[in-house]
Motif scaffolding. Structure first.
Motif, PDB file in Angstrom:
ATOM      1  N   PHE A 254      -2.493 -19.387  -3.337  1.00 34.60           N
ATOM      2  CA  PHE A 254      -1.692 -18.479  -2.517  1.00 34.60           C
ATOM      3  C   PHE A 254      -0.322 -18.279  -3.152  1.00 34.60           C
ATOM      4  CE2 PHE A 254      -4.879 -19.893   0.474  1.00 34.60           C
ATOM      5  CZ  PHE A 254      -5.184 -18.721   1.162  1.00 34.60           C
ATOM      6  N   LEU A 255       0.114 -17.024  -3.195  1.00 37.23           N
ATOM      7  CA  LEU A 255       1.385 -16.644  -3.790  1.00 37.23           C
ATOM      8  C   LEU A 255       2.333 -16.169  -2.700  1.00 37.23           C
ATOM      9  CD1 LEU A 255      -0.032 -14.556  -6.784  1.00 37.23           C
ATOM     10  CD2 LEU A 255       0.506 -17.012  -6.730  1.00 37.23           C
ATOM     11  N   GLU A 256       3.563 -16.634  -2.738  1.00 37.07           N
ATOM     12  CA  GLU A 256       4.524 -16.242  -1.712  1.00 37.07           C
ATOM     13  C   GLU A 256       4.954 -14.789  -1.911  1.00 37.07           C
ATOM     14  OE1 GLU A 256       8.581 -17.896   0.473  1.00 37.07           O
ATOM     15  OE2 GLU A 256       7.959 -18.727  -1.462  1.00 37.07           O
ATOM     16  N   VAL A 257       4.998 -14.053  -0.829  1.00 35.53           N
ATOM     17  CA  VAL A 257       5.488 -12.677  -0.843  1.00 35.53           C
ATOM     18  C   VAL A 257       7.013 -12.721  -0.822  1.00 35.53           C
ATOM     19  CG1 VAL A 257       5.549 -10.487   0.406  1.00 35.53           C
ATOM     20  CG2 VAL A 257       3.436 -11.835   0.339  1.00 35.53           C
ATOM     21  N   PRO A 258       7.688 -12.015  -1.717  1.00 34.89           N
ATOM     22  CA  PRO A 258       9.160 -12.059  -1.750  1.00 34.89           C
ATOM     23  C   PRO A 258       9.790 -11.460  -0.494  1.00 34.89           C
ATOM     24  CG  PRO A 258       8.261 -11.180  -3.808  1.00 34.89           C
ATOM     25  CD  PRO A 258       7.134 -11.226  -2.826  1.00 34.89           C
ATOM     26  N   GLU A 259      11.053 -11.817  -0.275  1.00 32.45           N
ATOM     27  CA  GLU A 259      11.821 -11.202   0.800  1.00 32.45           C
ATOM     28  C   GLU A 259      11.873  -9.689   0.623  1.00 32.45           C
ATOM     29  OE1 GLU A 259      13.522 -12.140   3.462  1.00 32.45           O
ATOM     30  OE2 GLU A 259      13.386 -14.316   3.371  1.00 32.45           O
ATOM     31  N   SER A 260      11.978  -8.990   1.756  1.00 30.03           N
ATOM     32  CA  SER A 260      12.160  -7.537   1.767  1.00 30.03           C
ATOM     33  C   SER A 260      11.115  -6.844   0.891  1.00 30.03           C
ATOM     34  CB  SER A 260      13.578  -7.169   1.316  1.00 30.03           C
ATOM     35  OG  SER A 260      14.533  -7.772   2.154  1.00 30.03           O
ATOM     36  N   THR A 261       9.858  -7.178   1.171  1.00 32.65           N
ATOM     37  CA  THR A 261       8.738  -6.655   0.383  1.00 32.65           C
ATOM     38  C   THR A 261       7.614  -6.244   1.319  1.00 32.65           C
ATOM     39  OG1 THR A 261       9.258  -8.075  -1.515  1.00 32.65           O
ATOM     40  CG2 THR A 261       6.999  -7.247  -1.374  1.00 32.65           C
ATOM     41  N   VAL A 262       6.904  -5.181   0.948  1.00 35.89           N
ATOM     42  CA  VAL A 262       5.646  -4.832   1.589  1.00 35.89           C
ATOM     43  C   VAL A 262       4.540  -4.996   0.559  1.00 35.89           C
ATOM     44  CG1 VAL A 262       6.023  -2.366   1.115  1.00 35.89           C
ATOM     45  CG2 VAL A 262       4.308  -3.066   2.799  1.00 35.89           C
ATOM     46  N   VAL A 263       3.462  -5.665   0.965  1.00 31.86           N
ATOM     47  CA  VAL A 263       2.281  -5.822   0.124  1.00 31.86           C
ATOM     48  C   VAL A 263       1.211  -4.876   0.658  1.00 31.86           C
ATOM     49  CG1 VAL A 263       0.539  -7.399  -0.779  1.00 31.86           C
ATOM     50  CG2 VAL A 263       2.824  -8.243  -0.255  1.00 31.86           C
ATOM     51  N   VAL A 264       0.700  -4.031  -0.201  1.00 29.38           N
ATOM     52  CA  VAL A 264      -0.361  -3.105   0.173  1.00 29.38           C
ATOM     53  C   VAL A 264      -1.678  -3.655  -0.346  1.00 29.38           C
ATOM     54  CG1 VAL A 264      -1.165  -0.720   0.067  1.00 29.38           C
ATOM     55  CG2 VAL A 264       1.298  -1.208  -0.002  1.00 29.38           C
ATOM     56  N   LEU A 265      -2.632  -3.843   0.551  1.00 28.08           N
ATOM     57  CA  LEU A 265      -3.958  -4.345   0.198  1.00 28.08           C
ATOM     58  C   LEU A 265      -4.947  -3.196   0.367  1.00 28.08           C
ATOM     59  CD1 LEU A 265      -2.235  -6.783   1.440  1.00 28.08           C
ATOM     60  CD2 LEU A 265      -4.423  -7.892   1.811  1.00 28.08           C
ATOM     61  N   ASP A 266      -5.517  -2.760  -0.738  1.00 29.34           N
ATOM     62  CA  ASP A 266      -6.539  -1.717  -0.673  1.00 29.34           C
ATOM     63  C   ASP A 266      -7.649  -2.047  -1.663  1.00 29.34           C
ATOM     64  OD1 ASP A 266      -5.598  -0.980  -3.210  1.00 29.34           O
ATOM     65  OD2 ASP A 266      -4.377   0.656  -2.427  1.00 29.34           O
ATOM     66  N   GLY A 267      -8.518  -1.101  -1.916  1.00 32.17           N
ATOM     67  CA  GLY A 267      -9.676  -1.352  -2.755  1.00 32.17           C
ATOM     68  C   GLY A 267      -9.345  -1.664  -4.194  1.00 32.17           C
ATOM     69  N   THR A 268      -8.106  -1.402  -4.609  1.00 32.09           N
ATOM     70  CA  THR A 268      -7.729  -1.639  -6.006  1.00 32.09           C
ATOM     71  C   THR A 268      -6.961  -2.938  -6.194  1.00 32.09           C
ATOM     72  OG1 THR A 268      -5.644  -0.402  -5.798  1.00 32.09           O
ATOM     73  CG2 THR A 268      -7.626   0.848  -6.398  1.00 32.09           C
ATOM     74  N   GLY A 269      -6.654  -3.654  -5.108  1.00 31.85           N
ATOM     75  CA  GLY A 269      -5.969  -4.933  -5.247  1.00 31.85           C
ATOM     76  C   GLY A 269      -4.722  -5.025  -4.402  1.00 31.85           C
ATOM     77  N   TYR A 270      -3.797  -5.895  -4.845  1.00 31.43           N
ATOM     78  CA  TYR A 270      -2.514  -6.090  -4.173  1.00 31.43           C
ATOM     79  C   TYR A 270      -1.435  -5.278  -4.888  1.00 31.43           C
ATOM     80  CZ  TYR A 270      -4.718 -10.383  -2.330  1.00 31.43           C
ATOM     81  OH  TYR A 270      -5.557 -11.288  -1.729  1.00 31.43           O
ATOM     82  N   HIS A 271      -0.587  -4.627  -4.120  1.00 30.47           N
ATOM     83  CA  HIS A 271       0.519  -3.872  -4.699  1.00 30.47           C
ATOM     84  C   HIS A 271       1.790  -4.213  -3.930  1.00 30.47           C
ATOM     85  CE1 HIS A 271      -2.606  -1.534  -6.718  1.00 30.47           C
ATOM     86  NE2 HIS A 271      -3.191  -1.433  -5.543  1.00 30.47           N
ATOM     87  N   HIS A 272       2.823  -4.666  -4.623  1.00 27.27           N
ATOM     88  CA  HIS A 272       4.105  -5.007  -4.004  1.00 27.27           C
ATOM     89  C   HIS A 272       5.063  -3.827  -4.135  1.00 27.27           C
ATOM     90  CE1 HIS A 272       3.820  -9.694  -4.289  1.00 27.27           C
ATOM     91  NE2 HIS A 272       2.673  -9.142  -3.973  1.00 27.27           N
ATOM     92  N   GLU A 273       5.809  -3.566  -3.053  1.00 27.02           N
ATOM     93  CA  GLU A 273       6.875  -2.571  -3.099  1.00 27.02           C
ATOM     94  C   GLU A 273       8.099  -3.148  -2.404  1.00 27.02           C
ATOM     95  OE1 GLU A 273       5.941   1.290  -1.599  1.00 27.02           O
ATOM     96  OE2 GLU A 273       3.881   1.255  -2.355  1.00 27.02           O
ATOM     97  N   ALA A 274       9.291  -2.822  -2.901  1.00 25.68           N
ATOM     98  CA  ALA A 274      10.521  -3.195  -2.207  1.00 25.68           C
ATOM     99  C   ALA A 274      10.540  -2.511  -0.846  1.00 25.68           C
ATOM    100  CB  ALA A 274      11.740  -2.795  -3.032  1.00 25.68           C
ATOM    101  N   PHE A 275      11.032  -3.231   0.167  1.00 27.89           N
ATOM    102  CA  PHE A 275      11.023  -2.691   1.525  1.00 27.89           C
ATOM    103  C   PHE A 275      12.400  -2.841   2.151  1.00 27.89           C
ATOM    104  CE2 PHE A 275      10.335  -3.355   6.155  1.00 27.89           C
ATOM    105  CZ  PHE A 275       9.876  -2.081   6.452  1.00 27.89           C
ATOM    106  N   LEU A 276      13.060  -1.743   2.387  1.00 24.94           N
ATOM    107  CA  LEU A 276      14.416  -1.668   2.934  1.00 24.94           C
ATOM    108  C   LEU A 276      15.411  -2.323   1.974  1.00 24.94           C
ATOM    109  CD1 LEU A 276      13.833  -2.406   6.754  1.00 24.94           C
ATOM    110  CD2 LEU A 276      13.759  -0.219   5.542  1.00 24.94           C
TER     111      LEU A 276
END
Length: 291
Positions: A254-276
């Motif tokens: 398990f990997l920690e999700v960074p602060e102020s981040t959104v993780v998108v889970l779809d058919g292609t995998g995990y995608h991190h985006e900065a959030f606010l």
């Protein structure tokens, strides 16, 4: 606060993660190592999209005010159901009452929503936030929680068109109203949103000291790391999992999700985006530091 998990991938029995994992969500309801409270016994919920359904299909919900560890129906249902996408949530109530309409996840059309955290001093700003909900959506609010109001604010701000922007706008509304009421850090928590094909998992708080959030490594990597653990072979390559805290103590799973981040889970995998970003912009339009 609470503990939750969200899964997407090939259909599995929710019990695989909800009950059978080393540190399952039910185990966390009794003894959470990373939660604000070790015991989360104020009800629970399971929400799932039926196997073989379509993206627009309404998810099913099972809510109970029983502690998760004490409900035989949870074991029966989670063992019998197969689902390609499901949410599970155990609650430590920030604001009573303990009732089924206050159990997560919440549902509107084909959307699901759950939260670990709180809108701080929610009773103080509940009226203004609730009245900001679209009048056409307002009648659908059934419970008394801050999470449900946050969900309907996100729907008001366009969740069905742009989930990331809408959740961001809902949180900014909470911060605007909260700061106006003298609340220094109005927003705390991790949020999961699903539409039947994609999961968005958010980690954010006004103070930037947010409740824990993790996602599992992808399955090919997991099998390379632990080729001798037969249990991991039940998951196909498309399986993705995001959790409040790890479901086992194996290094690197398990990997920690960074602060102020959104993780998108779809058919292609995990995608991190900065959030606010770090600047809160009140109604006046003048940027204000969170600190």
């Amino acid at each position: 606060m609470c503990r939750w998990l969200a899964y997407s991938g090939a259909p599995i029995n929710p019990s695989t993660l909800v009950l059978d994992a080393q540190n399952s969500i039910v185990a966390q309801s009794l003894n959470s190592s990373l939660g604000a409270e070790p015991v989360n016994g104020d009800g629970f919920g399971l929400g799932w999209y039926p196997s073989g359904g379509t993206r627009e299909q309404t998810p099913a919900l099972f809510h109970s005010t029983e502690p998760a560890w004490n409900d035989a129906n949870l074991r029966e249902l989670s063992t019998a159901i197969e689902s390609p996408m499901f949410f599970a949530h155990v609650r430590a109530a920030t604001h009573p009452p303990i009732q089924q309409t206050n159990c997560h996840p919440f549902r509107f059309e084909h959307w699901m929503f759950m939260h670990n955290g709180a809108i701080i001093d929610f009773p103080k700003i509940k009226r203004e936030l609730t009245f900001a909900v679209d009048p056409e959506l307002y009648p659908h609010i059934e419970g008394t929680t801050d999470t449900e109001v946050l969900f309907y604010l996100a729907l008001t701000y366009g969740l069905r068109d742009d989930p990331i922007a809408a959740v961001g706008a809902a949180i900014r509304k909470v911060e605007e109203v909260g700061h106006a009421a003298g609340i220094r850090f109005p927003m705390q928590g991790t949020i999961a949103v699903a539409d039947g094909s994609t999961i968005w998992a958010f980690r954010y708080s006004t103070q930037h000291q947010t409740r824990s959030l993790f996602h599992a490594v992808d399955i090919p990597t997991l099998l390379q790391m632990y080729p001798d653990i037969e249990r991991f072979r039940i998951f196909d390559r498309s399986a993705h999992l995001v959790v409040s805290e790890p479901l086992n103590d194996l290094p690197g799973v398990f990997l920690e999700v960074p602060e102020s981040t959104v993780v998108v889970l779809d058919g292609t995998g995990y995608h991190h985006e900065a959030f606010l970003d770090d600047a809160w912009v009140p109604a006046s339009g003048v940027p204000t530091s969170h600190g």
